[in-house]
Design a protein around this motif. Structure first.
Motif, PDB file in Angstrom:
ATOM      1  N   LEU A  69      -4.190  39.258 -12.483  1.00 57.74           N
ATOM      2  CA  LEU A  69      -3.757  40.186 -11.436  1.00 57.74           C
ATOM      3  C   LEU A  69      -4.856  40.394 -10.396  1.00 57.74           C
ATOM      4  CD1 LEU A  69      -1.819  42.938 -13.408  1.00 57.74           C
ATOM      5  CD2 LEU A  69      -0.896  41.382 -11.687  1.00 57.74           C
ATOM      6  N   LEU A  70      -6.089  40.531 -10.849  1.00 59.12           N
ATOM      7  CA  LEU A  70      -7.199  40.719  -9.921  1.00 59.12           C
ATOM      8  C   LEU A  70      -7.413  39.476  -9.050  1.00 59.12           C
ATOM      9  CD1 LEU A  70      -9.732  42.640 -12.189  1.00 59.12           C
ATOM     10  CD2 LEU A  70      -8.321  43.561 -10.340  1.00 59.12           C
ATOM     11  N   ARG A 124      -4.952  37.362  -8.262  1.00 62.55           N
ATOM     12  CA  ARG A 124      -3.776  37.334  -7.383  1.00 62.55           C
ATOM     13  C   ARG A 124      -3.932  38.293  -6.211  1.00 62.55           C
ATOM     14  NH1 ARG A 124       1.028  37.851 -10.787  1.00 62.55           N
ATOM     15  NH2 ARG A 124       0.588  35.663 -11.124  1.00 62.55           N
ATOM     16  N   PHE A 125      -4.524  39.471  -6.453  1.00 61.72           N
ATOM     17  CA  PHE A 125      -4.695  40.457  -5.385  1.00 61.72           C
ATOM     18  C   PHE A 125      -5.988  40.258  -4.605  1.00 61.72           C
ATOM     19  CE2 PHE A 125      -1.770  42.993  -8.164  1.00 61.72           C
ATOM     20  CZ  PHE A 125      -0.699  42.936  -7.299  1.00 61.72           C
TER      21      PHE A 125
END
Length: 172
Positions: A155-156, A158-159
């Motif tokens: 997630l980190l 991806r963001f």
């Protein structure tokens, strides 16, 4: 991670070259040992053996620190897996990037350190609660191949908080 998520994670996080890729069964092996040790901390905490629970959580934190700093492939459990378990198994069908499991070690370290600090400060139940939270993550990894720390890493990435190499992304 589930099978579909594992394939996605392996594709999404191509080996960075900083650390050699891992046999994905190694981190699961380590997670199983960690889950047993964390369950012992929870038990000790519930039975009033708070000093023993604190000491064992400190030892587990040291192991998480080793994995977070040296890399998941150089973790003591990973070395045991490579030396004694992997030779008895079929070769892995694919390898995975070491960055997500190494990041997961850092997440485990953070959870355990919160429990240690609060336990040393005298907050009742903090050692058991931190150990229980870390146990859930280790259990999910060991039994269901679902790595919560790896999911946070993805997630980190991806963001844009982390780049694929595990270092903070550059700000323009």
């Amino acid at each position: 991670m589930s099978t579909a998520e594992t394939a996605t994670a392996r594709t999404a996080t191509a080996p960075t070259g900083r650390r050699p890729p891992l046999d994905p069964r190694g981190p699961r092996f380590g997670a199983a040992i960690t889950a047993v040790l964390l369950l012992a901390v929870v038990f000790l905490s519930l039975t009033g053996a708070s000093t023993a629970a604190l000491a064992l959580l400190a030892a587990i934190s040291a192991l998480f620190a080793w994995g977070a700093l040296a890399g998941a492939g150089r973790h003591p459990y990973g070395l045991v897996f490579k030396r004694f378990v992997r030779p008895r198994l079929a070769p892995p069908t694919e390898l995975e990037d070491a960055a997500p499991p190494t990041f997961a070690q850092a997440v485990g370290l953070a959870v355990c350190l919160v429990g240690l600090v609060l336990g040393l400060a005298g907050v009742p139940g903090s050692i058991g609660i931190a150990a229980a939270a870390a146990f859930v993550a280790a259990f999910l990894n060991a039994v269901f191949d679902y790595c919560l720390g790896c999911q946070i890493y993805l997630l980190l990435v991806r963001f844009g908080v982390l780049n694929r190499g595990g270092r903070p992304a550059r700000q323009a």
